[in-house]
Design an enzyme around this catalytic site. Structure first.
Site, short mmCIF file in Angstrom:
data_model
loop_
_atom_site.label_atom_id
_atom_site.label_comp_id
_atom_site.label_asym_id
_atom_site.label_seq_id
_atom_site.Cartn_x
_atom_site.Cartn_y
_atom_site.Cartn_z
N LYS A 76 1.15 -0.90 -0.12
CA LYS A 76 0.06 -0.19 0.15
C LYS A 76 0.82 1.59 -0.44
CE LYS A 76 -3.75 1.81 2.27
NZ LYS A 76 -4.79 1.62 3.68
N SER A 151 -9.55 1.39 2.29
CA SER A 151 -9.14 1.83 1.87
C SER A 151 -7.90 1.35 1.62
CB SER A 151 -7.91 3.29 2.79
OG SER A 151 -7.42 3.29 4.21
N SER A 175 -9.96 -1.00 6.69
CA SER A 175 -9.08 -1.35 5.47
C SER A 175 -8.33 -1.81 4.61
CB SER A 175 -8.05 0.28 5.50
OG SER A 175 -9.24 1.16 5.35
N1 GLN Z 1 -13.39 3.53 6.12
C1 GLN Z 1 -12.54 4.11 6.95
C2 GLN Z 1 -12.05 4.74 7.06
O1 GLN Z 1 -11.96 5.64 6.25
C3 GLN Z 1 -11.31 3.43 7.86
C4 GLN Z 1 -10.46 3.45 6.68
C5 GLN Z 1 -8.91 2.32 7.30
O2 GLN Z 1 -9.44 1.73 8.34
N2 GLN Z 1 -7.69 3.08 7.21
O3 GLN Z 1 -11.74 6.05 8.49
#
Ligand code: GLN
Length: 486
Positions: A76, A151, A175
């Site tokens: 990532k 994400s 994410s």
């Molecule tokens: N979807 C969640 C957010 O927008 C989690 C994101 C993540 O785990 N980085 O914060």
């Protein structure tokens, strides 16, 4: 050599049936063929990967000591890689080249993994669809009109489309698990502190964890084994001994108690009917494998999403203050004074979701509202953590679907941030409580979109999480399905 299994690659390279260079070439040509349609990779590090693979092929005397020998991995793009661009999906870091590797990356490479590229993600890991990337959305390999989740959507899509057998993501509120679920692959969020966060671009420091995506639980276990353990560069990294995660995969489920929070997965809770059906079937499978299924209550669960978005935005507003145009990345030209330079840099460098979160976070931490929002959220976080502690006194694991819906359409939730935030209704609690949690494929909808089961365990007990997930995978075929026409 198919790119299906990290363990099979290691065995084949050791036996001389293929070479690290050959495997690397296979991965690079697969990426060249498939990535243009999916946009899973933001950077492809082909020359560097081939050089690294060639060096591995020369180090024959070390092969037996490299548990990821010749395995192509994708990272990532919020994990620092020395000499390789690391953007976090943001314009503000578009040309940023870190001078060091994240500890997790360093350990993978030391174990013989070959970094073939950096994957697309929501800007600073803020999102559930990868649409908040400054570099365009990633598409879901099962249904290119849909999102891969987020994400870490690029890493999930890269593994689902078999461009690599293994990838890393970060999980602040889901994410890793949610995109793993929407892409039909395995995704593991370790216990908070199990894997060093050194070199992970910080979003919300008390929630962030690095973890693997894989096509099997066993491969995820190998990756965790390699990355886990104390790191003098991260004071929050636990000193707890790293167990034998791979050795724990003995196929046994007998005697394991699994708690199901029935009220949360009901129809009234807004869970998609097909997700509920596959979830119930998975629970039956676990029961047949010998697990004892019991009801558990997690009474404060309804507050998990609001608490998460207060804590995460507060920490993000503080963490992102460092992007000021002075120390890293982009700087707006032609400003007459320092304040104007900050303003213009951040205005041009950050996208709308990141700005929304900085504003929310600054608000909840402000003198007038701190007690009402941030402090209150921390108190409720303690209650949520306690719910899990009480439940996990009585059971070994808690089972839920990973995502309340299958993959949703590109653009569908972009105008409605609250709807987007609900994608994480089942995942955020494990971050708030710091617990290990895995997402594994557990079925398909009628339209053939992946459905997933989430298993959450006690702190530092990844072994049980992995063992039961692996046994489920052995008893079912879902993890072996691939998206068409790949
Ligand atoms: N979807 C969640 C957010 O927008 C989690 C994101 C993540 O785990 N980085 O914060």
């Amino acid at each position: 050599m198919p790119l299906d299994s990290a363990r099979a690659i290691v065995v084949a390279v050791r036996r001389g049936e293929t070479s690290a260079v050959e495997v690397c070439r296979t991965a690079l040509s697969r990426i060249a063929a498939v990535n243009p349609a999916l946009n899973a990779f933001h950077t492809i590090s082909d020359e560097r990967a081939l050089a690294q693979a060639a060096a591995l092929d020369d180090r024959r005397d070390e092969w037996d000591r490299l548990p990821l020998l010749g395995v192509p991995v994708a990272l990532k793009d919020n994990l620092c890689t020395r000499g390789l661009k690391t953007t976090a999906g943001s314009r503000i870091l578009e040309h940023y080249v870190p001078p060091y590797d994240a500890t997790a990356v360093h350990r993978l490479v030391a174990a013989g993994a070959v970094v073939v590229g950096k994957t697309n993600c929501d800007e600073f890991a803020m999102g559930s669809s990868t649409e908040n990337s400054a570099f365009g959305p990633t598409r879901n390999p099962w249904a290119p009109g849909r999102t891969p989740g987020g994400s870490s959507g690029g890493s999930a899509a890269a593994v689902a489309a078999r461009m690599v057998p293994l990838a890393l993501g970060s999980d602040t509120g889901g994410s890793i698990r949610q995109p793993a679920a929407l892409c039909g692959v395995v995704g593991l969020k370790p216990t908070y502190g199990r894997v060093s966060r050194y070199g992970l671009l910080a979003f919300a420091s008390s929630l962030d964890q690095i973890g693997p995506f894989a096509t099997s639980v066993a491969d995820a276990a190998v990756a965790l084994q390699v990355m886990a353990g104390p790191d003098p560069r991260d004071a929050t990294c636990a000193a707890a001994p790293v167990g034998d995660f791979v050795g724990a995969l003995n196929g046994r489920v007998g005697g394991v108690k699994i708690g199901v929070p029935r009220a949360l997965v009901s129809e009234e809770a807004g869970v998609d009917p097909e997700i509920r059906t596959t979830f119930e079937q998975s629970i039956d499978t676990l029961r047949q494998l010998g697990a004892e299924i019991v009801d558990v209550a997690l009474p404060h669960s309804a507050h998990a999403i609001p608490v998460y978005y207060l804590v995460a935005t507060a920490e993000a507003s503080s963490n992102l203050a460092r992007y000021d145009g002075v120390r890293y990345g982009y700087r707006a030209p032609d400003a007459a004074a320092l304040g104007e330079m900050y303003d213009r840099t951040r205005d041009a460098g950050f996208g709308p979701e990141v700005k929304r979160r900085i504003l929310l976070g600054t608000y909840v931490l402000s003198a007038g509202y701190y007690d009402a929002y941030y402090l209150k959220a921390q108190q409720v976080r303690t209650l949520i953590r306690r719910d899990y502690e009480i439940a996990l006194d009585a059971v070994d694991l808690i089972a839920m679907p990973t995502s309340p819906t299958p993959a949703f359409g590109l653009g569908e939730r972009m105008d409605d941030p609250l709807q987007m935030y609900l994608a994480d209704v089942f995942t955020v609690a494990a971050n708030l409580a710091g617990l290990p949690s895995i997402s594994i494929p557990c079925g398909f909808t009628e339209a053939w979109l992946p459905c997933s089961l989430q298993l959450t365990g006690r702190a530092m007990d990844e072994a049980t999480v992995l063992r039961v997930a692996d046994a489920f995978e052995r008893a079912t075929t879902f993890a072996r399905e691939r998206p068409n026409p790949l």
